[in-house]
Motif scaffolding. Sequence first.
Motif, PDB file in Angstrom:
ATOM      1  N   VAL A 333      25.946  52.790 -10.574  1.00 12.64           N
ATOM      2  CA  VAL A 333      25.330  52.463  -9.284  1.00 12.64           C
ATOM      3  C   VAL A 333      23.886  52.968  -9.241  1.00 12.64           C
ATOM      4  O   VAL A 333      22.975  52.267  -8.773  1.00 12.64           O
ATOM      5  N   GLY A 334      23.649  54.187  -9.729  1.00 12.34           N
ATOM      6  CA  GLY A 334      22.295  54.728  -9.748  1.00 12.34           C
ATOM      7  C   GLY A 334      21.363  53.899 -10.601  1.00 12.34           C
ATOM      8  O   GLY A 334      20.218  53.625 -10.211  1.00 12.34           O
ATOM      9  N   TYR A 335      21.833  53.475 -11.777  1.00 17.11           N
ATOM     10  CA  TYR A 335      21.018  52.602 -12.630  1.00 17.11           C
ATOM     11  C   TYR A 335      20.701  51.286 -11.924  1.00 17.11           C
ATOM     12  O   TYR A 335      19.595  50.764 -12.020  1.00 17.11           O
ATOM     13  N   THR A 336      21.685  50.740 -11.215  1.00 13.72           N
ATOM     14  CA  THR A 336      21.472  49.474 -10.525  1.00 13.72           C
ATOM     15  C   THR A 336      20.393  49.598  -9.468  1.00 13.72           C
ATOM     16  O   THR A 336      19.498  48.743  -9.361  1.00 13.72           O
ATOM     17  N   PHE A 337      20.453  50.660  -8.654  1.00 14.21           N
ATOM     18  CA  PHE A 337      19.429  50.843  -7.627  1.00 14.21           C
ATOM     19  C   PHE A 337      18.058  51.066  -8.260  1.00 14.21           C
ATOM     20  O   PHE A 337      17.051  50.539  -7.782  1.00 14.21           O
ATOM     21  N   ALA A 338      18.013  51.858  -9.319  1.00 10.02           N
ATOM     22  CA  ALA A 338      16.731  52.125  -9.972  1.00 10.02           C
ATOM     23  C   ALA A 338      16.148  50.851 -10.574  1.00 10.02           C
ATOM     24  O   ALA A 338      14.933  50.635 -10.532  1.00 10.02           O
ATOM     25  N   HIS A 339      17.004  50.028 -11.113  1.00  4.80           N
ATOM     26  CA  HIS A 339      16.538  48.874 -11.874  1.00  4.80           C
ATOM     27  C   HIS A 339      16.321  47.633 -11.021  1.00  4.80           C
ATOM     28  O   HIS A 339      15.423  46.833 -11.299  1.00  4.80           O
ATOM     29  N   TYR A 340      17.131  47.451  -9.981  1.00  2.00           N
ATOM     30  CA  TYR A 340      17.134  46.179  -9.266  1.00  2.00           C
ATOM     31  C   TYR A 340      16.742  46.258  -7.795  1.00  2.00           C
ATOM     32  O   TYR A 340      16.734  45.219  -7.122  1.00  2.00           O
ATOM     33  N   ALA A 341      16.450  47.421  -7.232  1.00  2.00           N
ATOM     34  CA  ALA A 341      16.249  47.532  -5.788  1.00  2.00           C
ATOM     35  C   ALA A 341      15.127  46.626  -5.297  1.00  2.00           C
ATOM     36  O   ALA A 341      15.306  45.831  -4.366  1.00  2.00           O
ATOM     37  N   SER A 342      13.943  46.745  -5.902  1.00  2.00           N
ATOM     38  CA  SER A 342      12.824  45.916  -5.456  1.00  2.00           C
ATOM     39  C   SER A 342      13.089  44.443  -5.753  1.00  2.00           C
ATOM     40  O   SER A 342      12.704  43.558  -4.974  1.00  2.00           O
ATOM     41  N   TYR A 343      13.770  44.183  -6.857  1.00  2.00           N
ATOM     42  CA  TYR A 343      14.127  42.812  -7.231  1.00  2.00           C
ATOM     43  C   TYR A 343      15.035  42.188  -6.175  1.00  2.00           C
ATOM     44  O   TYR A 343      14.856  41.031  -5.777  1.00  2.00           O
TER      45      TYR A 343
END
Length: 441
Positions: A333-343
Amino acid sequence: MSPLPLLTSAPGVWVPLHGVGTRQDLPLPFSLVVVGAVAVLVVTFVVALRLWSRPRWQTAAGLPLPRLTRLVDHPAVVWTGRLVVLAVAGVGQVALWFGADLDRNPFPGLLFVWVWVGLVPVSLLLGAVWRRFSVVRLLMAWRGTLRADEPLPQWGLWPAALALVAFGYLELVQPDRTHLSVLRWWFLIWLVWVVGGALAFGGRWIASADPFEAYATLVSRVSPWQRIDGVLHVVNPLRHLASSRPHRGTWAVGAALIGVTLFDSLGSSTAWVQTVQSSDRPPQLWSGLGLLVLVAIAVGLYLLGATALETTTRTGEGASVNRLGVSLVPIAVGYTFAHYASYLVLEGQRVAVNLSDPLSRGQDWFGTATLGVDAGLVDHPTLMAWNQVMGIVLGHVMAVLVAHDLAVRWLPTAGTARGQLPLLVVMVAYTCGGLLLLFAG
């Protein structure tokens, strides 16, 4: 067709672009960030050892909300939600099968943005709603797929883990992956995989094999909403995760998600692009091998930590691999937020705009076709950078705490610190690797 900045083409190579940007886009000192992140993990580990040597979150508990439970379980609420989701899915199918192969076709964005990325914040904020509003379960209701709390098959979540790697291949490796002709074939494969299994095994196959439902269900275990004896409770998310039943293959799903996300960052890095472009080998071969290697690294690191724990504590049960599997969920979940939040914020708006014109004929079905995309978020690069770094660090801190609480359930008290050291090393390796690829992207 490229409706979203998912990829770009260069002579002979396809390069994923939905990463978090280059190092210049992250105005933070790299060495300081890594040292600080590792220090936070080590301090968390030491504090956890000192604060408790007995499990605190072994059983589910929280504040019961019977009135809210009656509201969300009311047939009018449930069926309204199902019909809305069914309508959106129907529009997506119209775009997939009858829409034009143009940039503004909404189906690729619906799949890669709203479904794949959006299921994470939705499951965190609303809990286990995916299964309740699943279109597949609704259409297969005659097979008993709407029954609650149906046990998983003996193979657990292994089919979902394999399907997640396959989806990672579609998202990051498959050439022309936003072209409708490609997406139609992949959709049919998914349909046969999920519906065919449901015809044979019922709803338990969907829970076990549908990659989206498996992912959403695991993420919902980090939400503050948990059903206990059928009643919704507000709970500590860490207790929610630690008290969840460890299904077979949970760790494989978590490791697959981590590996896929890490390769997404690697595939956007300058070093990777230059290496692929300068090679005589097909870009698809490079990407396919890169994806498999990073998934294998994520799996291998976890297995090393879990089996080392078994060896150090001399339990000899071989059970820690499945027991500790849920601790990988906060990392994913942390990787997802870091990687995709702005996207998600930027491209999610574009999907809403394009969804009003699924046939690409200049129509406006839902009144959103004339809306613009607010790109104000990218005007704050430092804020975005801290969000990305904190997403990774917070996910790893939660993983350390959950893994500690799970481990002390069977670790001898005298060997707690020594026994959990391999797990800490694995967490540090995940953290450093994630941050390295974040800055290199």
